[in-house]
Write an enzyme that holds these catalytic residues in place. Sequence first.
Site, PDB file in Angstrom:
ATOM      1  N   ASP A   1      68.938   6.443  43.233  1.00 53.57           N
ATOM      2  CA  ASP A   1      68.516   7.655  43.933  1.00 53.57           C
ATOM      3  C   ASP A   1      67.944   8.677  42.944  1.00 53.57           C
ATOM      4  OD1 ASP A   1      68.560   9.598  46.192  1.00 53.57           O
ATOM      5  OD2 ASP A   1      70.063  10.574  44.958  1.00 53.57           O
TER       6      ASP A   1
ATOM      7  N   GLY B   1      82.548  10.755  52.795  1.00 57.24           N
ATOM      8  CA  GLY B   1      81.258  10.456  53.436  1.00 57.24           C
ATOM      9  C   GLY B   1      80.060  10.965  52.663  1.00 57.24           C
TER      10      GLY B   1
ATOM     11  N   THR C   1      62.496   9.688  58.487  1.00 54.88           N
ATOM     12  CA  THR C   1      63.074   8.346  58.695  1.00 54.88           C
ATOM     13  C   THR C   1      63.879   7.970  57.456  1.00 54.88           C
ATOM     14  OG1 THR C   1      61.107   7.253  57.809  1.00 54.88           O
ATOM     15  CG2 THR C   1      61.143   7.637  60.185  1.00 54.88           C
TER      16      THR C   1
ATOM     17  N   VAL D   1      63.722  16.114  46.810  1.00 56.84           N
ATOM     18  CA  VAL D   1      64.383  16.211  45.501  1.00 56.84           C
ATOM     19  C   VAL D   1      65.322  17.405  45.497  1.00 56.84           C
ATOM     20  CG1 VAL D   1      64.047  16.557  43.015  1.00 56.84           C
ATOM     21  CG2 VAL D   1      62.426  15.159  44.300  1.00 56.84           C
TER      22      VAL D   1
ATOM     23  N   GLY E   1      72.582  16.575  52.590  1.00 51.31           N
ATOM     24  CA  GLY E   1      73.265  17.042  53.793  1.00 51.31           C
ATOM     25  C   GLY E   1      72.490  18.124  54.516  1.00 51.31           C
TER      26      GLY E   1
ATOM     27  N   LYS F   1      63.960  10.357  42.423  1.00 44.38           N
ATOM     28  CA  LYS F   1      63.637  11.785  42.308  1.00 44.38           C
ATOM     29  C   LYS F   1      62.878  12.068  41.014  1.00 44.38           C
ATOM     30  CE  LYS F   1      67.461  12.852  45.315  1.00 44.38           C
ATOM     31  NZ  LYS F   1      68.915  12.993  45.396  1.00 44.38           N
TER      32      LYS F   1
ATOM     33  N   LYS G   1      62.153  10.156  50.574  1.00 41.11           N
ATOM     34  CA  LYS G   1      61.656   9.849  49.226  1.00 41.11           C
ATOM     35  C   LYS G   1      60.789   8.586  49.190  1.00 41.11           C
ATOM     36  CE  LYS G   1      65.925   9.786  47.660  1.00 41.11           C
ATOM     37  NZ  LYS G   1      66.686  10.495  48.668  1.00 41.11           N
TER      38      LYS G   1
END
Lengths: 156, 334
Positions: free
Chosen positions: B216, B202, B91, B147, B311, B220, B120
């Site tokens: 972000d 993108g 999710t 990560v 990705g 990590k 995460k």
Amino acid sequence: MKFDLTIALADRPGQLVKALEPIAKNGGNIISIIHEREKVSDGFVPVSLVVDFPSKWNLRKTIEDLKRLKVAIIKSEEIIDTMRITTILIGKVDIKRLAETGIRNVEIIGFEVSAPASKDSCLKLELEIPTEHVEEALDDLRRIAEAENALLLSPL
Amino acid sequence: MKAIIVGFGFIGRELVRTLHDKLDKIRSLDREFKVVGVSDSKGYLYNDDGLDLKKLSNVKRLSDYSTEYREGRSTEELIEISDADLMVEATPTNIKDGEPGLTFIREALNKEIHVVTSNKGPLVVAFKELTRLAEKKGCHLLYEGTVAGAVPIFSLVRECLQGDKINRILGILNGTTNYILSRMYFEGTSFELALKEAQERGITERDPSYDIDGIDAACKVVILANALMNRDVKFEDVKRTGIRRITQEAISLAKKSNFAIKLVGIIDRRIEVAPKLVPINHPLCVHGTLNAVHIETDLAREITLVGYGAGRETVSAVLNDMLTVLREKAQNRD
């Protein structure tokens, strides 16, 4: 602690061994020896040693012992390990004020200011810092950067 | 083994496609492997005989799969009724409270379902709680995809560095900021233009501050510190500076002294995410959207892993975690 110890030895066989004995006896660890044969004068050869002693006291005792053996001391001084560190400050930083404020144990050996095409100017500093003081010098720089509302870029 | 997939966004869809492509390999470990349920935020699909992965690979929304789609029903219900052995949780990340993934992971572990996640959020919010719960229930909780995407850092440490103590971790952990800084370094692009390019390609989050303010990367760092260095680190403990103030002039000055400016996560006595001067010959100095993780240990000394951090590549990590669970189950069966 590393020391640069230069002694003058008579240019005869066996002199070096005799001179090294007090160094070993007083806890010195010899890192390098250079015979400066091109500098022989009046039958004496300068010998440059880099020796790691546990303290200055051990060096003093060694020098006393060498003098007792009639070995002349040309030079004895501590070698301070330094690191060259590059940092960049982004923001309005006054280099003159920075130099005047001074950062503990740091020598500014070079700097470059970039013409600000954008609103923030950039100041690159090349610093020489005794290895043992690197962290505190960078902490000082960080504090100065924060006070000036500048961003400090330090190496990894 | 029965698996369910929670979340049918980019990773969920790519995973379904990959499971279909690699089904022979998976079934060589477990002949009974099937995906019995998939859920999204609006409902779920469930079929105890296994869903048709080929058909599922070709739908954009779960509701397009068939009339079996139970709209308005919850993922919790799917976890409850499915009798699954493994849940893949994919999710969207929410670092404020870890939801909804946190609740799903808790529920699955409480039902002794193994969990693989690429999310995460739950780990940033409740790492210790979840790992303790997994241990208590005798379940796997694997999170390689959280990560540096496809970079197998957790598997490497778990399998190959069991006797080593990790003293320091450095990482380029966000591909978007690395792309922006690389464009500025190689093309002389301004920060604003490089960000715009990244958005057009993108590769930024919907809210770019998540990337460029180091949020972000800080998430990590929290997971790496907790998982690999046994720390008890929370998101707020990470000192965080983003890349908004990095100018073209700063990049040029750094370049002249053989440095690149990179957004680096650091875990040693500091726990930090900040732009740093990275020597261009340092193994961490990777460019474009690449990620890199550099660890320093007492025995192996230095190891650097480099790879893609986001990705489609992330599916590699998720699939490997699934296969880890399947392999262990197969060994226990033998």
